[in-house]
Every structure is written in C-alpha cells, then in structure tokens.
Design a protein around this motif. Structure first.
Motif, PDB file in Angstrom:
ATOM      1  N   GLU A   1      23.482   3.250  -2.429  1.00 40.91           N
ATOM      2  CA  GLU A   1      22.106   2.790  -2.271  1.00 40.91           C
ATOM      3  C   GLU A   1      21.370   2.870  -3.615  1.00 40.91           C
ATOM      4  O   GLU A   1      21.471   3.876  -4.318  1.00 40.91           O
ATOM      5  CB  GLU A   1      21.365   3.629  -1.227  1.00 40.91           C
ATOM      6  N   PRO A   2      20.651   1.819  -3.990  1.00 38.13           N
ATOM      7  CA  PRO A   2      19.937   1.837  -5.261  1.00 38.13           C
ATOM      8  C   PRO A   2      18.897   2.960  -5.296  1.00 38.13           C
ATOM      9  O   PRO A   2      18.286   3.295  -4.278  1.00 38.13           O
ATOM     10  CB  PRO A   2      19.244   0.477  -5.306  1.00 38.13           C
ATOM     11  N   MET A   3      18.705   3.544  -6.475  1.00 42.10           N
ATOM     12  CA  MET A   3      17.631   4.522  -6.669  1.00 42.10           C
ATOM     13  C   MET A   3      17.006   4.309  -8.046  1.00 42.10           C
ATOM     14  O   MET A   3      17.184   5.114  -8.954  1.00 42.10           O
ATOM     15  CB  MET A   3      18.134   5.957  -6.484  1.00 42.10           C
ATOM     16  N   PRO A   4      16.263   3.217  -8.184  1.00 49.18           N
ATOM     17  CA  PRO A   4      15.689   2.886  -9.485  1.00 49.18           C
ATOM     18  C   PRO A   4      14.453   3.695  -9.844  1.00 49.18           C
ATOM     19  O   PRO A   4      14.020   3.682 -11.005  1.00 49.18           O
ATOM     20  CB  PRO A   4      15.331   1.408  -9.336  1.00 49.18           C
ATOM     21  N   GLY A   5      13.867   4.391  -8.840  1.00 47.55           N
ATOM     22  CA  GLY A   5      12.629   5.129  -9.090  1.00 47.55           C
ATOM     23  C   GLY A   5      11.419   4.293  -8.736  1.00 47.55           C
ATOM     24  O   GLY A   5      11.454   3.063  -8.801  1.00 47.55           O
ATOM     25  N   ILE A   6      10.341   4.945  -8.343  1.00 46.71           N
ATOM     26  CA  ILE A   6       9.164   4.236  -7.859  1.00 46.71           C
ATOM     27  C   ILE A   6       8.483   3.425  -8.962  1.00 46.71           C
ATOM     28  O   ILE A   6       7.889   2.376  -8.693  1.00 46.71           O
ATOM     29  CB  ILE A   6       8.166   5.208  -7.195  1.00 46.71           C
ATOM     30  N   GLU A   7       8.589   3.852 -10.232  1.00 43.62           N
ATOM     31  CA  GLU A   7       7.997   3.056 -11.312  1.00 43.62           C
ATOM     32  C   GLU A   7       8.630   1.682 -11.370  1.00 43.62           C
ATOM     33  O   GLU A   7       7.949   0.677 -11.561  1.00 43.62           O
ATOM     34  CB  GLU A   7       8.161   3.772 -12.669  1.00 43.62           C
TER      35      GLU A   7
ATOM     36  N   ARG B   1       0.833  -1.203   0.000  1.00 41.67           N
ATOM     37  CA  ARG B   1       0.000   0.000   0.000  1.00 41.67           C
ATOM     38  C   ARG B   1       0.868   1.253   0.000  1.00 41.67           C
ATOM     39  O   ARG B   1       0.570   2.238  -0.690  1.00 41.67           O
ATOM     40  CB  ARG B   1      -0.907  -0.006   1.228  1.00 41.67           C
ATOM     41  N   SER B   2       1.957   1.204   0.758  1.00 47.43           N
ATOM     42  CA  SER B   2       2.878   2.336   0.783  1.00 47.43           C
ATOM     43  C   SER B   2       3.500   2.571  -0.589  1.00 47.43           C
ATOM     44  O   SER B   2       3.588   3.718  -1.062  1.00 47.43           O
ATOM     45  CB  SER B   2       3.977   2.088   1.827  1.00 47.43           C
ATOM     46  N   LEU B   3       3.912   1.492  -1.250  1.00 52.33           N
ATOM     47  CA  LEU B   3       4.496   1.627  -2.588  1.00 52.33           C
ATOM     48  C   LEU B   3       3.483   2.183  -3.577  1.00 52.33           C
ATOM     49  O   LEU B   3       3.795   3.047  -4.410  1.00 52.33           O
ATOM     50  CB  LEU B   3       5.009   0.272  -3.078  1.00 52.33           C
ATOM     51  N   GLU B   4       2.255   1.672  -3.498  1.00 57.19           N
ATOM     52  CA  GLU B   4       1.215   2.143  -4.415  1.00 57.19           C
ATOM     53  C   GLU B   4       0.910   3.622  -4.202  1.00 57.19           C
ATOM     54  O   GLU B   4       0.705   4.379  -5.158  1.00 57.19           O
ATOM     55  CB  GLU B   4      -0.050   1.303  -4.228  1.00 57.19           C
ATOM     56  N   ASN B   5       0.914   4.060  -2.941  1.00 60.97           N
ATOM     57  CA  ASN B   5       0.693   5.474  -2.656  1.00 60.97           C
ATOM     58  C   ASN B   5       1.831   6.334  -3.183  1.00 60.97           C
ATOM     59  O   ASN B   5       1.604   7.429  -3.707  1.00 60.97           O
ATOM     60  CB  ASN B   5       0.531   5.687  -1.143  1.00 60.97           C
ATOM     61  N   GLN B   6       3.061   5.817  -3.047  1.00 57.71           N
ATOM     62  CA  GLN B   6       4.209   6.560  -3.587  1.00 57.71           C
ATOM     63  C   GLN B   6       4.106   6.695  -5.104  1.00 57.71           C
ATOM     64  O   GLN B   6       4.422   7.744  -5.659  1.00 57.71           O
ATOM     65  CB  GLN B   6       5.507   5.859  -3.211  1.00 57.71           C
ATOM     66  N   LEU B   7       3.662   5.634  -5.750  1.00 59.74           N
ATOM     67  CA  LEU B   7       3.507   5.683  -7.207  1.00 59.74           C
ATOM     68  C   LEU B   7       2.430   6.690  -7.585  1.00 59.74           C
ATOM     69  O   LEU B   7       2.601   7.490  -8.513  1.00 59.74           O
ATOM     70  CB  LEU B   7       3.164   4.296  -7.737  1.00 59.74           C
ATOM     71  N   LYS B   8       1.335   6.658  -6.863  1.00 60.14           N
ATOM     72  CA  LYS B   8       0.218   7.563  -7.140  1.00 60.14           C
ATOM     73  C   LYS B   8       0.619   9.019  -6.922  1.00 60.14           C
ATOM     74  O   LYS B   8       0.174   9.922  -7.642  1.00 60.14           O
ATOM     75  CB  LYS B   8      -0.957   7.198  -6.236  1.00 60.14           C
ATOM     76  N   GLU B   9       1.494   9.227  -5.925  1.00 61.39           N
ATOM     77  CA  GLU B   9       1.886  10.591  -5.558  1.00 61.39           C
ATOM     78  C   GLU B   9       3.261  10.965  -6.114  1.00 61.39           C
ATOM     79  O   GLU B   9       3.866  11.926  -5.661  1.00 61.39           O
ATOM     80  CB  GLU B   9       1.917  10.707  -4.023  1.00 61.39           C
ATOM     81  N   LYS B  10       3.744  10.234  -7.114  1.00 61.14           N
ATOM     82  CA  LYS B  10       5.128  10.427  -7.571  1.00 61.14           C
ATOM     83  C   LYS B  10       5.404  11.833  -8.104  1.00 61.14           C
ATOM     84  O   LYS B  10       6.539  12.302  -8.045  1.00 61.14           O
ATOM     85  CB  LYS B  10       5.492   9.381  -8.628  1.00 61.14           C
ATOM     86  N   ASP B  11       4.377  12.491  -8.630  1.00 58.56           N
ATOM     87  CA  ASP B  11       4.572  13.847  -9.159  1.00 58.56           C
ATOM     88  C   ASP B  11       4.322  14.919  -8.116  1.00 58.56           C
ATOM     89  O   ASP B  11       4.322  16.107  -8.421  1.00 58.56           O
ATOM     90  CB  ASP B  11       3.646  14.075 -10.362  1.00 58.56           C
ATOM     91  N   LYS B  12       4.108  14.499  -6.861  1.00 60.05           N
ATOM     92  CA  LYS B  12       3.848  15.449  -5.777  1.00 60.05           C
ATOM     93  C   LYS B  12       4.904  15.370  -4.683  1.00 60.05           C
ATOM     94  O   LYS B  12       4.707  15.899  -3.593  1.00 60.05           O
ATOM     95  CB  LYS B  12       2.456  15.194  -5.183  1.00 60.05           C
ATOM     96  N   GLN B  13       6.015  14.695  -4.982  1.00 62.53           N
ATOM     97  CA  GLN B  13       7.075  14.536  -3.985  1.00 62.53           C
ATOM     98  C   GLN B  13       7.913  15.808  -3.892  1.00 62.53           C
ATOM     99  O   GLN B  13       8.231  16.432  -4.901  1.00 62.53           O
ATOM    100  CB  GLN B  13       7.965  13.349  -4.335  1.00 62.53           C
TER     101      GLN B  13
END
Length: 431
Positions: free
Chosen positions: A424-430, A395-407
């Motif tokens: 540390e990896p930074m592949p992006g929420i997608e 649920r946390s990941l899905e919320n991050q994806l939904k809010e990715k343009d509001k970070q």
C-alpha cells in the motif's frame, strides 16, 4: 456474495466523468515513500521502517510483521501459526521463560495490553507498544525482543506442553456466536479456496496431539528475514536506531533455498453465492453483500492506483450517505447501513454493502440493501452527491495536513505494516 465484473468499472466511469484525463505514463509513476520514514533492507532480506514521532513524547512502538499466517499451514499444522504466536512469549534466546513479560512490566509495558500479537490467515504481527524511550537500555531491550522473535524463539518441549492447555481454553471460550457463524459461512465466502479451510484458531485435535517437530518445522520454514519487517515509530533517534538494527539483526542468516511464499486465489463466481448463518446467542441480524474484485499487484500500486483508491473512497462515502438517509425515513428497511471497499483476502478485494436488519422484517431489509446496490450499479451518482463527497474528502485531507504533527504513533505504524505486507502506498500527507 457475487462477482459482477463490470460493477466497479461502471462506478469508476460514472464518478470520474469530467475529470481531466492523465497520460498513461503519468498514472504509472511510482508513489514515493514518505521522506519522514527511514526505509531500508538488510543483506539478509529483513525490511525496516523507522519514523520519529513525538505523540506521545518519550514513547515508541516496536513491531515485527511476519508476512505469513495460517494459510501456509499443512493439515497436520492446522492452528500452529496461532500456537507459535503464543510461544513467542514463553521464552527466547535472550529472554528465557517469561523474561519478556517480566522485564517490560518493570518499565510499565503491560502484557496483553502493550505486549501483544495477532495471527490472521495471511500475516502475524507482534508488538511492544507505548515503550518508554527515556533510557537507551530500554530501547536496546525492545530491539532485542524483535530480534529474538525473528529467529530465536526457544520452543522448549515443556513450554509447548504447558501452552496446549492455554490454547484449548482460548479455543473453548472463543467459540462465541460471531465465531460460530463465521465458521458456518466460511465454505460459502471462500468457496473453492484454501481460505475455506483455515480459521486461525485451528483444529482442536491438532492442538491436542501435534508433535513438537511440526511447530519447529513451521517456525524454521516461515519465520525468516525475507518475510519480516521491523517497524519502529516514536520518540527515537532515527540514525541511532537504524545503526542498532543493522548491527543487531546481522546475525540472522539469509534463508538458503527458501520455500515459496504462495498466495492462494479466491475464485470468481458467475452465480451469486448465498450463505445463511444462525446461532441462538446471536445479538443482531446483519446482511453483507460483497462484490469481489482482484487485488492490484504490489508493483502496480502507482499514482493511478492512488487515484482509483480515492474513487473507491468517494463511492463508499456516497453509498453510506444514501443508506444513512434511508434509515432516517419513516419505516426504513433496516436500522443501519454502510459501505466500504476492503481487502477480503490477500488475493481478492471486495466492495461491501452491509446493513443491520430489523428483527421484525428481515426480508425487506435484505431486499432494500440489494435494491440500493443495484441502483448504484445501474445509475451511479448525481453531481450534488459527488460534490458533497469530494468536499468531505478534501476537508478530511486538509485536517490531516493541519494535524500532521499530532498523529499518534500507531497510525504511522500501520502505514508501514501495510506498505510491507500489501504494497500500500505511503507517500505522506504532504504529498
């Protein structure tokens, strides 16, 4: 603090029962860098990260991360990594005196709030935050400050002498209860390591008496492009900013025969290390239980590492839930409890259990926390706990994806800084 070599391995095996196995080759696949980040390295060794983000609009963060800190000081320099951080605001090649502060405050960027820095044992990070990007000249000035912090801090004798008093006052006022207790615990927490000898603020005798050349030597030895990264996140033109970085930072020379940036080990221990710190001004009694583990090398932070990191988050979530449930019961052993996996020093991670103790019954609180950690170690978790933790995590990941343009910009800044400093990896929420 103790070292149980099988502890995290047991937890991992218990939590992952039933999860489909991946091929070894699959787990060793490198993690891609978020395609929204422009990532590169100049010929002199300087690394840069640029990301366009419009939260907030017409604002940007300008950071320079130095992969050096107090751990690299000689005894005669104890406290000078932090002293040098102060000197960065007391004159540079293109901003003499208080030029950085004076200019940026005219555009609403305030010293101590938006203009700041911190020094730790392993890194030093400077920032200009919430900088307006409405004029190209402001962007150019912010980049020029990062350029000067990289290689052109003035370190004038009169400014060094003036700053001694500032550091003395910070040293005096910073000796609060938490700091004093931490100082008591350092020989236990970091036993057998140089980390036991460096607390960043340093030795007041060194601050009062060091020769100017000691500070200059530290700066020239360690502030260099192969140990530095520029991070710009905000409402900027990425192509334009990249071109400016390549042009502006080209005059910083690559180091010749550079000193090795050593990484100091924190040794394991077979018997528990126990430390008790007290202070008459302490407001709370807290117990920490650390299980040490070696860090994963940068080159090994692959898809398999991402998987292990998820396991650790699930473990921390489940332990914290258990401790929270315990607190809700009548007559609990402590008033607050939680767990987390974190980086203790650059060469050592730790699984931490911690709790705020009841003043009237501290011993039972200590026993209660140890008991819960032992229960996890021996028996792991049940299916319902794991299902709940996975649901929360997804649920946390899905919320991050939904809010990715509001970070906010700062979230992306620290992804880049941690990628540079620790791999540390930074592949992006997608991803």
């Amino acid at each position: 603090m103790t070292n149980k070599k099988g502890f995290l391995f047991m937890l991992t095996m218990l939590v992952l029962t039933g999860i489909q196995a991946f091929s070894q080759a699959g787990w060793n696949t490198p993690v891609p860098v978020d395609p929204n980040v422009r990532y590169g390295k100049l010929e002199n060794g300087l690394t840069y990260y640029i990301r366009k983000n419009t939260e907030p609009k017409q604002r940007a963060e300008f950071y320079i991360a130095q992969n050096v800190g107090a751990i690299l000081e000689e005894d005669s320099q104890n406290g000078l990594a932090h002293f040098l951080e102060h000197m960065a605001f007391n004159g540079t090649k293109n901003f003499p005196g208080k030029g950085i502060i004076n200019y940026f405050e005219t555009v609403g960027v305030k010293f101590g709030f938006n203009i700041n820095a911190f020094t730790s044992v392993d890194e030093t990070v400077y920032n200009l935050s919430d900088v307006p990007t409405t004029r190209e000249g402001i962007i150019d000035s912010a980049l020029l400050v990062l350029h000067d912090w990289s290689h052109f801090i003035s370190l004038l004798p009169e400014e060094i002498e003036s700053e001694r008093g500032v550091i003395r006052e910070e040293w005096r006022t910073g000796r609060n209860a938490e700091r004093r207790m931490y100082k008591q615990l350092m020989p236990v927490m970091y036993k057998g390591s140089k980390y036991a000898e460096r607390d960043v603020i340093g030795d007041i005798n060194v601050i009062n008496n060091f020769k100017h050349q000691e500070l200059v030597d530290y700066y020239n030895k360690w502030y260099r492009p192969d140990l530095q990264s520029i991070v710009i996140v905000g409402d900027v033109d990425v192509d334009q900013v990249e071109a400016k970085i390549k042009s502006l930072f080209a005059d910083i020379p690559a180091p010749v025969n550079p000193a090795t940036r050593s990484f100091y080990e924190l040794p394991d221990n077979d018997e528990p290390l126990v430390g008790v710190a007290t202070d008459p001004e302490a407001r709370n009694a807290i117990v920490y239980l650390y299980f040490k583990a070696p860090v994963t090398p940068k080159e090994a932070k692959t898809i398999g590492y991402l998987r292990t990191d998820m396991v650790r988050e699930l473990i921390s979530s489940m332990v914290s839930s258990r401790l929270n449930e315990l607190v809700q019961k009548p007559n609990p052993p402590f008033v607050f409890g939680a767990s987390g996996y974190f980086n203790l020093v650059r060469t050592k991670d730790a699984m931490a259990f911690y709790a705020a103790l009841r003043p009237d019954n501290m011993i039972d609180g200590v026993k209660g926390l140890i008991r819960e950690s032992e229960r996890v170690k021996r028996f792991g978790f049940n299916a319902s706990e794991l299902d709940r933790a996975k649901s929360d995590y997804l649920r946390s990941l899905e919320n991050q994806l939904k809010e990715k343009d509001k970070q906010k910009n700062e979230k992306y800044v620290w992804e880049c800084v941690d990628h540079f400093l620790k791999g540390e990896p930074m592949p992006g929420i997608e991803f």
